[in-house]
Scaffold this motif. Sequence first.
Motif, PDB file in Angstrom:
ATOM      1  N   TYR A 175       0.846  -1.204   0.000  1.00 25.93           N
ATOM      2  CA  TYR A 175       0.000   0.000   0.000  1.00 25.93           C
ATOM      3  C   TYR A 175       0.882   1.255   0.000  1.00 25.93           C
ATOM      4  CZ  TYR A 175      -4.402   2.400   1.370  1.00 25.93           C
ATOM      5  OH  TYR A 175      -5.532   3.180   1.420  1.00 25.93           O
ATOM      6  N   ILE A 176       1.951   1.210   0.789  1.00 30.13           N
ATOM      7  CA  ILE A 176       2.895   2.338   0.846  1.00 30.13           C
ATOM      8  C   ILE A 176       3.582   2.515  -0.511  1.00 30.13           C
ATOM      9  CG2 ILE A 176       5.130   3.012   1.870  1.00 30.13           C
ATOM     10  CD1 ILE A 176       3.956   1.897   4.556  1.00 30.13           C
ATOM     11  N   ASP A 177       3.891   1.414  -1.170  1.00 30.57           N
ATOM     12  CA  ASP A 177       4.473   1.511  -2.522  1.00 30.57           C
ATOM     13  C   ASP A 177       3.498   2.192  -3.479  1.00 30.57           C
ATOM     14  OD1 ASP A 177       7.071   0.547  -2.354  1.00 30.57           O
ATOM     15  OD2 ASP A 177       6.421  -1.541  -2.443  1.00 30.57           O
ATOM     16  N   PHE A 178       2.230   1.844  -3.386  1.00 28.92           N
ATOM     17  CA  PHE A 178       1.235   2.504  -4.252  1.00 28.92           C
ATOM     18  C   PHE A 178       1.239   4.010  -3.993  1.00 28.92           C
ATOM     19  CE2 PHE A 178      -1.485  -1.594  -3.924  1.00 28.92           C
ATOM     20  CZ  PHE A 178      -0.822  -2.167  -4.995  1.00 28.92           C
ATOM     21  N   ILE A 179       1.269   4.381  -2.710  1.00 30.63           N
ATOM     22  CA  ILE A 179       1.255   5.802  -2.350  1.00 30.63           C
ATOM     23  C   ILE A 179       2.464   6.503  -2.986  1.00 30.63           C
ATOM     24  CG2 ILE A 179       1.387   7.446  -0.412  1.00 30.63           C
ATOM     25  CD1 ILE A 179      -0.086   5.380   1.316  1.00 30.63           C
ATOM     26  N   ALA A 180       3.627   5.850  -2.874  1.00 33.35           N
ATOM     27  CA  ALA A 180       4.861   6.445  -3.424  1.00 33.35           C
ATOM     28  C   ALA A 180       4.781   6.575  -4.938  1.00 33.35           C
ATOM     29  CB  ALA A 180       6.059   5.586  -3.036  1.00 33.35           C
ATOM     30  N   MET A 181       4.262   5.548  -5.593  1.00 34.59           N
ATOM     31  CA  MET A 181       4.271   5.539  -7.061  1.00 34.59           C
ATOM     32  C   MET A 181       3.337   6.592  -7.645  1.00 34.59           C
ATOM     33  SD  MET A 181       4.690   1.504  -7.383  1.00 34.59           S
ATOM     34  CE  MET A 181       5.148   1.146  -9.022  1.00 34.59           C
ATOM     35  N   TYR A 182       2.397   7.043  -6.849  1.00 35.83           N
ATOM     36  CA  TYR A 182       1.521   8.129  -7.306  1.00 35.83           C
ATOM     37  C   TYR A 182       1.935   9.479  -6.713  1.00 35.83           C
ATOM     38  CZ  TYR A 182      -0.998   4.771  -9.872  1.00 35.83           C
ATOM     39  OH  TYR A 182      -1.294   3.818 -10.808  1.00 35.83           O
ATOM     40  N   LYS A 183       3.180   9.545  -6.272  1.00 36.64           N
ATOM     41  CA  LYS A 183       3.765  10.807  -5.798  1.00 36.64           C
ATOM     42  C   LYS A 183       2.957  11.419  -4.657  1.00 36.64           C
ATOM     43  CE  LYS A 183       5.831  11.901 -10.338  1.00 36.64           C
ATOM     44  NZ  LYS A 183       5.122  11.242 -11.418  1.00 36.64           N
ATOM     45  N   MET A 184       2.381  10.533  -3.841  1.00 32.95           N
ATOM     46  CA  MET A 184       1.704  11.026  -2.644  1.00 32.95           C
ATOM     47  C   MET A 184       2.693  10.890  -1.485  1.00 32.95           C
ATOM     48  SD  MET A 184      -1.946   9.433  -3.717  1.00 32.95           S
ATOM     49  CE  MET A 184      -3.035  10.120  -2.542  1.00 32.95           C
ATOM     50  N   ASN A 185       2.392  11.554  -0.365  1.00 32.97           N
ATOM     51  CA  ASN A 185       3.433  11.619   0.664  1.00 32.97           C
ATOM     52  C   ASN A 185       2.977  11.293   2.079  1.00 32.97           C
ATOM     53  OD1 ASN A 185       1.976  13.907   1.245  1.00 32.97           O
ATOM     54  ND2 ASN A 185       3.633  15.358   0.779  1.00 32.97           N
ATOM     55  N   THR A 186       1.698  10.940   2.265  1.00 36.88           N
ATOM     56  CA  THR A 186       1.238  10.682   3.632  1.00 36.88           C
ATOM     57  C   THR A 186       0.378   9.424   3.691  1.00 36.88           C
ATOM     58  OG1 THR A 186       1.169  13.077   3.961  1.00 36.88           O
ATOM     59  CG2 THR A 186       0.120  11.723   5.645  1.00 36.88           C
ATOM     60  N   PHE A 187       0.691   8.586   4.662  1.00 35.50           N
ATOM     61  CA  PHE A 187      -0.114   7.390   4.938  1.00 35.50           C
ATOM     62  C   PHE A 187      -0.755   7.579   6.311  1.00 35.50           C
ATOM     63  CE2 PHE A 187       0.172   2.797   6.605  1.00 35.50           C
ATOM     64  CZ  PHE A 187      -1.142   2.531   6.245  1.00 35.50           C
ATOM     65  N   HIS A 188      -2.054   7.745   6.317  1.00 34.87           N
ATOM     66  CA  HIS A 188      -2.812   7.900   7.566  1.00 34.87           C
ATOM     67  C   HIS A 188      -3.246   6.491   7.989  1.00 34.87           C
ATOM     68  CE1 HIS A 188      -6.788   9.686   9.435  1.00 34.87           C
ATOM     69  NE2 HIS A 188      -6.227   8.806  10.209  1.00 34.87           N
ATOM     70  N   TRP A 189      -2.637   6.039   9.081  1.00 37.67           N
ATOM     71  CA  TRP A 189      -2.787   4.632   9.506  1.00 37.67           C
ATOM     72  C   TRP A 189      -3.738   4.594  10.700  1.00 37.67           C
ATOM     73  CZ3 TRP A 189       2.170   1.332  10.943  1.00 37.67           C
ATOM     74  CH2 TRP A 189       1.884  -0.017  10.774  1.00 37.67           C
ATOM     75  N   HIS A 190      -4.961   4.168  10.430  1.00 42.92           N
ATOM     76  CA  HIS A 190      -6.033   4.155  11.441  1.00 42.92           C
ATOM     77  C   HIS A 190      -5.891   2.873  12.268  1.00 42.92           C
ATOM     78  CE1 HIS A 190     -10.060   5.248  12.905  1.00 42.92           C
ATOM     79  NE2 HIS A 190     -10.353   3.968  12.821  1.00 42.92           N
ATOM     80  N   LEU A 191      -5.270   3.007  13.451  1.00 44.55           N
ATOM     81  CA  LEU A 191      -4.761   1.837  14.176  1.00 44.55           C
ATOM     82  C   LEU A 191      -5.664   1.309  15.281  1.00 44.55           C
ATOM     83  CD1 LEU A 191      -1.047   2.995  14.394  1.00 44.55           C
ATOM     84  CD2 LEU A 191      -1.782   0.812  13.417  1.00 44.55           C
ATOM     85  N   THR A 192      -6.667   2.094  15.680  1.00 46.83           N
ATOM     86  CA  THR A 192      -7.507   1.622  16.784  1.00 46.83           C
ATOM     87  C   THR A 192      -8.972   1.813  16.429  1.00 46.83           C
ATOM     88  OG1 THR A 192      -7.666   3.724  18.010  1.00 46.83           O
ATOM     89  CG2 THR A 192      -5.699   2.399  18.394  1.00 46.83           C
ATOM     90  N   GLU A 193      -9.779   0.854  16.778  1.00 48.72           N
ATOM     91  CA  GLU A 193     -11.200   0.876  16.443  1.00 48.72           C
ATOM     92  C   GLU A 193     -12.016   0.084  17.462  1.00 48.72           C
ATOM     93  OE1 GLU A 193     -13.778   1.935  15.170  1.00 48.72           O
ATOM     94  OE2 GLU A 193     -12.881   3.422  13.860  1.00 48.72           O
ATOM     95  N   ASP A 194     -13.336   0.194  17.345  1.00 45.74           N
ATOM     96  CA  ASP A 194     -14.227  -0.624  18.176  1.00 45.74           C
ATOM     97  C   ASP A 194     -13.977  -2.116  17.949  1.00 45.74           C
ATOM     98  OD1 ASP A 194     -15.990   1.433  19.393  1.00 45.74           O
ATOM     99  OD2 ASP A 194     -16.491   1.858  17.300  1.00 45.74           O
ATOM    100  N   GLN A 195     -13.640  -2.460  16.711  1.00 40.52           N
ATOM    101  CA  GLN A 195     -13.539  -3.881  16.336  1.00 40.52           C
ATOM    102  C   GLN A 195     -12.119  -4.426  16.438  1.00 40.52           C
ATOM    103  OE1 GLN A 195     -14.867  -1.475  14.398  1.00 40.52           O
ATOM    104  NE2 GLN A 195     -17.071  -1.893  14.511  1.00 40.52           N
ATOM    105  N   GLY A 196     -11.179  -3.604  16.889  1.00 44.99           N
ATOM    106  CA  GLY A 196      -9.830  -4.134  17.060  1.00 44.99           C
ATOM    107  C   GLY A 196      -8.808  -3.054  17.353  1.00 44.99           C
ATOM    108  N   TRP A 197      -7.945  -3.328  18.330  1.00 45.66           N
ATOM    109  CA  TRP A 197      -6.809  -2.442  18.660  1.00 45.66           C
ATOM    110  C   TRP A 197      -5.577  -3.082  18.042  1.00 45.66           C
ATOM    111  CZ3 TRP A 197      -6.482   2.054  21.850  1.00 45.66           C
ATOM    112  CH2 TRP A 197      -5.175   2.488  22.103  1.00 45.66           C
ATOM    113  N   ARG A 198      -4.867  -2.369  17.178  1.00 45.65           N
ATOM    114  CA  ARG A 198      -3.868  -3.031  16.327  1.00 45.65           C
ATOM    115  C   ARG A 198      -2.420  -2.652  16.598  1.00 45.65           C
ATOM    116  NH1 ARG A 198      -7.357  -6.619  15.361  1.00 45.65           N
ATOM    117  NH2 ARG A 198      -9.129  -6.039  14.062  1.00 45.65           N
TER     118      ARG A 198
END
Length: 560
Positions: A175-198
């Motif tokens: 996923y990070i490679d996809f972000i890089a290949m489209y010249k994007m620069n931020t990965f917002h990683w949603h790490l905690t939720e009602d259905q799982g703490w990751r």
Amino acid sequence: MKQTLLAIAVLFAVVAGAQEVNIIPKPTKVETQPGNFVITPATSIVLSETGLERSAQFLNDYMQKFYGFRLPVIKNGRSQKNNKNNIVLDIEQIDHPVPGAYAMIVTPNGIEIGGSGSLGTFYAIQSLIQLLPMEKKKSLSVPCVNIDDKPRFAYRGMHLDVGRHFFPVSFVKKYIDFIAMYKMNTFHWHLTEDQGWRIEIKKYPKLTQVGGYRNGTIIGRYPGKGNDMTKYGGFYTQEQIKDIVKYASDRYITIVPEIELPGHASAAIAAYPQLSCFPDEATKHPKNTVWSGDSTGKQVQQVWGVFPDVFAPTEYTFNFLQDVLDEVIPLFPGKYVHIGGDECPKDNWKRSDFCQQLIKEKDLKDEHGLQSYFIGRIEKYLNSKGKQIIGWDEILEGGLAPNATVMSWRGEKGGIEAARQKHTVIMTPGAWMYFDHSQTKKEKEDSVTIGGYTTIQKVYSYEPIPDSLSTEESKYVLGAQANVWTEYMRYPSKVEYMIFPRMSALSEVLWSSKDTKSWPDFEKRMLAELKRYDWWGVTYSKAFFDPANNIPELKDPALK
Ligand code: ACM
């Protein structure tokens, strides 16, 4: 008719072969020239300066993966810059307010790249990759071309929810490679939720031991046709997170971790019930849903939605959150921590004597004031550690924390309001930027999604700067981001299916000049892009070929 035209265009592109220049996002200036340069295993990558190794490495990894060979890298190669048969990476002074501009010249003798800093060189490599033929061979013809290019927005983001469904480290890297290949620069990683703490937190091991797993998941679209009655979960260790952060940083991508508060906290509360206003009450779930396993006490959610059991604004909770943040902060070198702030029902705070007393003591207006107090305390803590907060637009309600950046998701209203209050803004309005929405019309739906209808055309049409903002106010809009909530994305292939081709359109919204925006031109380049997806082996939606959405039902169970 439209399809016939598209088919002719595809045929033309295929016959023309590698000589087409179909870069996405569209560069500022592309001048094609006659002839081509041929990359072979004897071509060298010459680095004129230090700091360009990551770009050479990225290109070589790509070459190895798709063509089966690497190119020799010559470091400190300033003296060899003018030799033939080289890909020369250099640094140039390019005056542009957003970092990442570059120039690239391909002649029959070689390729010269001048990046504005090593970042610009890295983006030039992404353009070069899109000039390579989509055929595995040892001599790769690159069309002669002069490219000048520069990014429009400073914040170019993609989000991924790993709470509803958990994705392995290998896919997060992809996923990070996809972000890089489209010249994007931020990965917002949603790490905690009602259905799982990751995310592993060493001081609170139950967050992942208990909060990382649920006893089942509803089947199909909410409220679901039953429950799969299967334990599900997973989490990232801190070592894995460090590895992913390094992987992202090697690709010039900053990770914004999100630790949700005060809502979406069921998994944390299942692990540590004292975090709730009512530790002894069992976790509730909607009556029309089926539950798997133990339904006494606090449980990790198995159902999608918004739940009333949120963090209690007690000293126990603040100490807990500060301890959690103390472990999160050193893992993520970027300046932002996303603290959520969305969808926090006030039911429990309303019926809690403690909360009502606190509202009086702190002279707060109501429960929204209490939410602002909550966010404000967390912001103060994070600011004291050198971090800035981002929050969903609900953080405007009851008053913005002093230094907060607002992520506007319920339309653009929150973003506009925040910009007027001189707060920085990231636009993620649902109608354009929610990649969990369907790409097909509801009645023609090809796989279960949360709903909505957001075509690639719609994404492409998005303009992050609202008309209603003045020039001065628009400076507060840092950029935009697509959000990928994963209730209905169980497998990586479904995530790919939901982001492609829409992510290609988003990259152009964020990178390319508004003045050259043209759907017909983009659509033409998309044809080559679809070929590239096939070449990369990614799963994508073909709905945009068929405006009537006559898409046959997908057979791959992973896309369900
Ligand atoms: C959100 O979609 N709840 C930010």
